[in-house]
Enzyme design. Structure first.
Site, PDB file in Angstrom:
ATOM      1  N   CYS A 200      79.856 -15.699 -12.970  1.00  0.00           N
ATOM      2  CA  CYS A 200      80.920 -14.749 -13.277  1.00  0.00           C
ATOM      3  C   CYS A 200      81.372 -14.917 -14.735  1.00  0.00           C
ATOM      4  O   CYS A 200      81.466 -16.040 -15.230  1.00  0.00           O
ATOM      5  CB  CYS A 200      82.110 -14.980 -12.340  1.00  0.00           C
ATOM      6  SG  CYS A 200      83.413 -13.755 -12.574  1.00  0.00           S
TER       7      CYS A 200
ATOM      8  N   CYS B 180      88.646 -17.860 -14.240  1.00  0.00           N
ATOM      9  CA  CYS B 180      89.634 -18.348 -13.260  1.00  0.00           C
ATOM     10  C   CYS B 180      89.394 -19.839 -13.025  1.00  0.00           C
ATOM     11  O   CYS B 180      88.323 -20.236 -12.555  1.00  0.00           O
ATOM     12  CB  CYS B 180      89.499 -17.579 -11.954  1.00  0.00           C
ATOM     13  SG  CYS B 180      89.476 -15.782 -12.182  1.00  0.00           S
TER      14      CYS B 180
ATOM     15  N   CYS C 166      87.998 -21.514  -9.719  1.00  0.00           N
ATOM     16  CA  CYS C 166      86.844 -20.908  -9.053  1.00  0.00           C
ATOM     17  C   CYS C 166      85.534 -21.587  -9.432  1.00  0.00           C
ATOM     18  O   CYS C 166      85.234 -21.778 -10.611  1.00  0.00           O
ATOM     19  CB  CYS C 166      86.786 -19.423  -9.397  1.00  0.00           C
ATOM     20  SG  CYS C 166      85.413 -18.568  -8.588  1.00  0.00           S
TER      21      CYS C 166
ATOM     22  N   CYS D 275      84.053  -9.596   5.515  1.00  0.00           N
ATOM     23  CA  CYS D 275      84.565  -9.509   4.146  1.00  0.00           C
ATOM     24  C   CYS D 275      83.380  -9.606   3.186  1.00  0.00           C
ATOM     25  O   CYS D 275      82.727 -10.649   3.114  1.00  0.00           O
ATOM     26  CB  CYS D 275      85.555 -10.631   3.891  1.00  0.00           C
ATOM     27  SG  CYS D 275      86.909 -10.656   5.098  1.00  0.00           S
TER      28      CYS D 275
ATOM     29  N   CYS E 275      86.052  -5.313   4.870  1.00  0.00           N
ATOM     30  CA  CYS E 275      86.907  -5.500   3.701  1.00  0.00           C
ATOM     31  C   CYS E 275      85.996  -5.796   2.515  1.00  0.00           C
ATOM     32  O   CYS E 275      85.056  -6.585   2.630  1.00  0.00           O
ATOM     33  CB  CYS E 275      87.861  -6.669   3.927  1.00  0.00           C
ATOM     34  SG  CYS E 275      88.951  -6.978   2.515  1.00  0.00           S
TER      35      CYS E 275
ATOM     36  N   CYS F 141      94.742  -6.179   1.124  1.00  0.00           N
ATOM     37  CA  CYS F 141      94.721  -7.602   1.450  1.00  0.00           C
ATOM     38  C   CYS F 141      94.912  -8.358   0.143  1.00  0.00           C
ATOM     39  O   CYS F 141      94.112  -8.206  -0.778  1.00  0.00           O
ATOM     40  CB  CYS F 141      93.391  -7.981   2.082  1.00  0.00           C
ATOM     41  SG  CYS F 141      93.214  -9.751   2.345  1.00  0.00           S
TER      42      CYS F 141
ATOM     43  N   ARG G 208      96.785 -15.204   6.916  1.00  0.00           N
ATOM     44  CA  ARG G 208      95.482 -15.825   7.178  1.00  0.00           C
ATOM     45  C   ARG G 208      95.381 -17.172   6.485  1.00  0.00           C
ATOM     46  O   ARG G 208      95.697 -17.293   5.297  1.00  0.00           O
ATOM     47  CB  ARG G 208      94.374 -14.911   6.648  1.00  0.00           C
ATOM     48  CG  ARG G 208      92.969 -15.436   6.900  1.00  0.00           C
ATOM     49  CD  ARG G 208      91.930 -14.463   6.391  1.00  0.00           C
ATOM     50  NE  ARG G 208      92.239 -13.110   6.811  1.00  0.00           N
ATOM     51  CZ  ARG G 208      91.643 -12.019   6.340  1.00  0.00           C
ATOM     52  NH1 ARG G 208      90.706 -12.141   5.434  1.00  0.00           N
ATOM     53  NH2 ARG G 208      91.983 -10.828   6.765  1.00  0.00           N
TER      54      ARG G 208
HETATM   55  S1  SF4 Z   1      87.814 -15.700  -8.803  1.00  0.00           S
HETATM   56 FE1  SF4 Z   1      85.785 -16.444  -9.479  1.00  0.00          FE
HETATM   57  S2  SF4 Z   1      84.330 -14.801  -8.965  1.00  0.00           S
HETATM   58 FE2  SF4 Z   1      86.429 -13.898  -8.910  1.00  0.00          FE
HETATM   59  S3  SF4 Z   1      86.777 -13.089 -11.012  1.00  0.00           S
HETATM   60 FE3  SF4 Z   1      87.612 -15.195 -11.000  1.00  0.00          FE
HETATM   61  S4  SF4 Z   1      85.895 -16.484 -11.731  1.00  0.00           S
HETATM   62 FE4  SF4 Z   1      85.010 -14.505 -11.129  1.00  0.00          FE
END
Ligand code: SF4
Length: 438
Positions: free
Chosen positions: A65, A69, A72, A109, A142, A202, A272
Site C-alpha cells: 500500500c 498508516c 498497518c 467483507c 461489505c 461501517c 463488533r
Molecule cells: S490501513 Fe493499511 S491498507 Fe489501508 S490505507 Fe492504511 S496502510 Fe493502506
C-alpha cells in the site's frame, strides 16, 4: 454504583451517555469491571438478545500500500513478512467467501489494500460480488477499498454491495500522528459518500496505539454522530516491521472497558470485536461477547485468528447463538431507518436475499426491541485493519489508576519485546494454496 445505573437506564432507552459518563467507564477499577460488563451486557441484550453476528474477511489484495498508516502491516515501508499479492480473481474470492459462509458467517467483507479504488478496481469488485451472490444470494457483502471518489459508492451499491467499511480509527485531534498521506476529513468524507449512496456505513476505531481516553471517547462519539450502523473495535496488533511493533498498551481488562464504553455510547448499533481479539482479550474473549454482538470468524487480513470452530465453540459455551441469515442484526427502529436510507429491506424481512443489512433484534431480557427510540441510520460491515489509528503518545496520561497500572505492566513487558507468540502472520486462505480458516 450510580454511574452504571444511569448508563444502563439510558442504554435501555437507546440514549447516549454524556462524554463525562463515557470517560468514567474507562476510569473504572478492576474491582468494578464485572459490574461494568454486567451493566453494558444488559444494554447489549436489550437490543441484540444473545445473538452473535459472524463476519468473514476476504483480503482481495494484500500489502504494497502507498499509504503510511502506522498501525498497518500493509503500509508503505512495512517490513512485516505478510502475504503480498494483487487482486484475487472473482472465482478465487468467491471460494474464500464460501468457506466463511459455510462456517456460519452471514456477512463477507471484501477488503483491498490501497489508498482507494480505481474505476477498474470497482469493475473487479463488481465481478467478485456477482460471483459470490450467484453462489449465495443471501450473503451480505461489505466492501472496504479505501477512500472513494465520486460515483464509486453508487457503482458499488448498484453492484449489490450492502455496506461499506471505512474506519475513523482515532480522534480528529490525533489523526495526523498515525497517518500523513491522508486526513481524518478524507475518512469522514468517504463514510459520508458511502452512506449517501445508500450503503450501510461501517466505521470504527483502533485502540491501543497510545491514545488517551479522551481520544477514544472523541472517536466513538464521532462515529455515533456519523450514523455508523456497525462499529468495529480493533485492538492494535503490533506487527513486527511496523512503527507500532512495540506498542503493547492493552490489557484484557482495558479492552473490556473500551468495549463497554462503545456499547453505552452506541446502545442500538452493531458493535463488533474486530482485529486483535485473540491477541489482547485472550482468555477473556467470552466476556467480550456480553458487550459486542458481532465478531469476525477465523482469520484476519494479514494475521491468523483462532480456529473458526473455536470461535463457534466459544459462542455456544458462553450461552450465545450465531445470528441466522433470516434474522435482522439491527433493532427494528434502526433497521427501518436504514432501509429507508438505503432502499433495502427493513427489519421485518430477512436481511439476505439481496436486501439491505438492517435487522430487527430479538428482544432481550423479556423486553421489547420495538420500543420507540430515536433514529439511526445506515449500517455497515466492518473490516480489520483498513482504518485504525495509532499514536505513540504516552498512553496512561488520563486513564484510571488501575488501568494505568495494567498498562504500565504491558509497556514494561513489551518495551524490548516483539510478541511473535501472540501475533501470527496469516499463511493460509486467500492468496495461498492452503484452505481458509473458517
Ligand atoms: S490501513 Fe493499511 S491498507 Fe489501508 S490505507 Fe492504511 S496502510 Fe493502506
Amino acid at each position: 454504583m450510580d454511574l452504571l445505573d444511569t448508563l444502563t437506564a439510558k442504554g435501555l432507552r437507546g440514549e447516549t451517555p454524556t462524554r463525562e459518563e463515557a470517560l468514567a467507564v474507562l476510569a473504572t477499577t478492576d474491582d468494578e469491571l464485572l459490574d461494568v460488563v454486567a451493566a453494558a451486557g444488559r444494554v447489549r441484550r436489550r437490543w441484540f438478545g444473545r445473538r452473535v453476528k459472524l463476519n468473514y474477511l476476504v483480503n482481495l489484495k494484500s500489502g504494497l500500500c502507498p499509504e503510511d498508516c502506522s498501525y498497518c502491516s500493509q503500509r508503505l515501508g512495512s517490513k512485516a513478512e505478510i502475504l503480498k499479492y494483487t487482486w484475487l480473481k472473482p472465482g478465487q474470492a468467491a471460494e474464500a467467501a464460501k468457506a466463511g459462509v459455510s462456517g456460519g458467517a452471514k456477512r463477507v467483507c471484501l477488503v483491498a489494500s490501497g489508498r482507494g479504488p480505481t474505476d477498474r478496481d470497482i469493475d473487479r469488485v463488481t465481478d467478485t460480488v456477482a460471483a459470490i451472490k450467484e453462489a449465495d444470494p443471501a450473503v451480505e457483502i461489505c466492501a472496504c477499498l479505501g477512500l472513494l471518489s465520486d460515483n464509486q459508492a453508487e457503482r458499488l451499491k448498484a453492484a449489490g454491495v450492502d455496506a461499506y467499511n471505512h474506519n475513523l480509527n482515532t480522534s480528529e485531534g490525533t489523526y495526523g500522528d498515525i497517518a500523513t498521506t491522508h486526513t481524518y476529513a478524507d475518512r469522514v468524507d468517504t463514510v459520508q459518500k458511502a452512506h449517501g449512496a445508500g450503503l450501510s456505513a461501517c466505521s470504527g476505531l483502533i485502540a491501543g496505539m497510545g491514545e488517551s481516553d479522551e481520544d477514544l471517547v472523541d472517536v466513538v462519539f464521532a462515529l455515533r454522530e456519523l450514523g455508523s450502523d456497525s462499529v468495529p473495535v480493533n485492538f492494535l496488533i503490533p506487527f513486527e516491521g511496523t512503527p507500532l511493533a512495540k506498542e503493547w498498551n492493552l490489557s484484557p481488562q482495558r479492552c473490556l472497558r473500551i468495549l463497554a464504553m462503545v456499547r453505552f455510547v452506541n446502545p442500538d448499533t452493531e458493535v463488533r470485536i474486530a482485529g486483535g481479539r485473540e491477541v489482547h482479550l485472550r482468555s477473556m474473549q467470552p466476556l467480550g461477547l456480553h458487550l459486542a454482538n458481532s465478531i469476525f470468524l477465523g482469520d484476519y487480513l494479514t494475521s491468523e485468528g483462532q480456529a473458526g470452530q473455536t470461535d463457534l465453540d466459544m459462542i455456544a459455551d458462553a450461552g450465545f447463538e450465531v445470528e441466522g441469515v433470516g434474522e435482522s442484526t439491527l433493532p427494528r427502529h434502526r433497521a427501518d431507518i436504514a432501509a429507508a436510507a438505503t432502499g433495502g429491506c427493513g427489519s421485518g424481512a430477512a436481511a439476505g436475499a439481496g436486501g439491505g443489512c438492517g435487522t430487527a433484534a430479538a428482544p432481550g431480557e423479556g423486553e421489547s426491541a420495538d420500543a420507540a427510540v430515536g433514529g439511526g441510520c445506515g449500517t455497515g460491515g466492518g473490516c480489520g485493519p483498513c482504518g485504525g489509528h495509532a499514536h505513540a503518545a504516552p498512553a496512561a496520561a488520563s486513564v484510571g489508576a488501575a488501568d494505568a497500572k495494567a498498562d504500565a505492566k504491558a509497556d514494561d513487558r513489551a518495551a524490548d519485546e516483539v510478541r511473535t507468540d501472540l501475533v501470527r502472520v496469516r499463511r493460509r486462505g486467500a492468496g495461498t494454496e492452503l484452505a481458509p480458516n473458517a
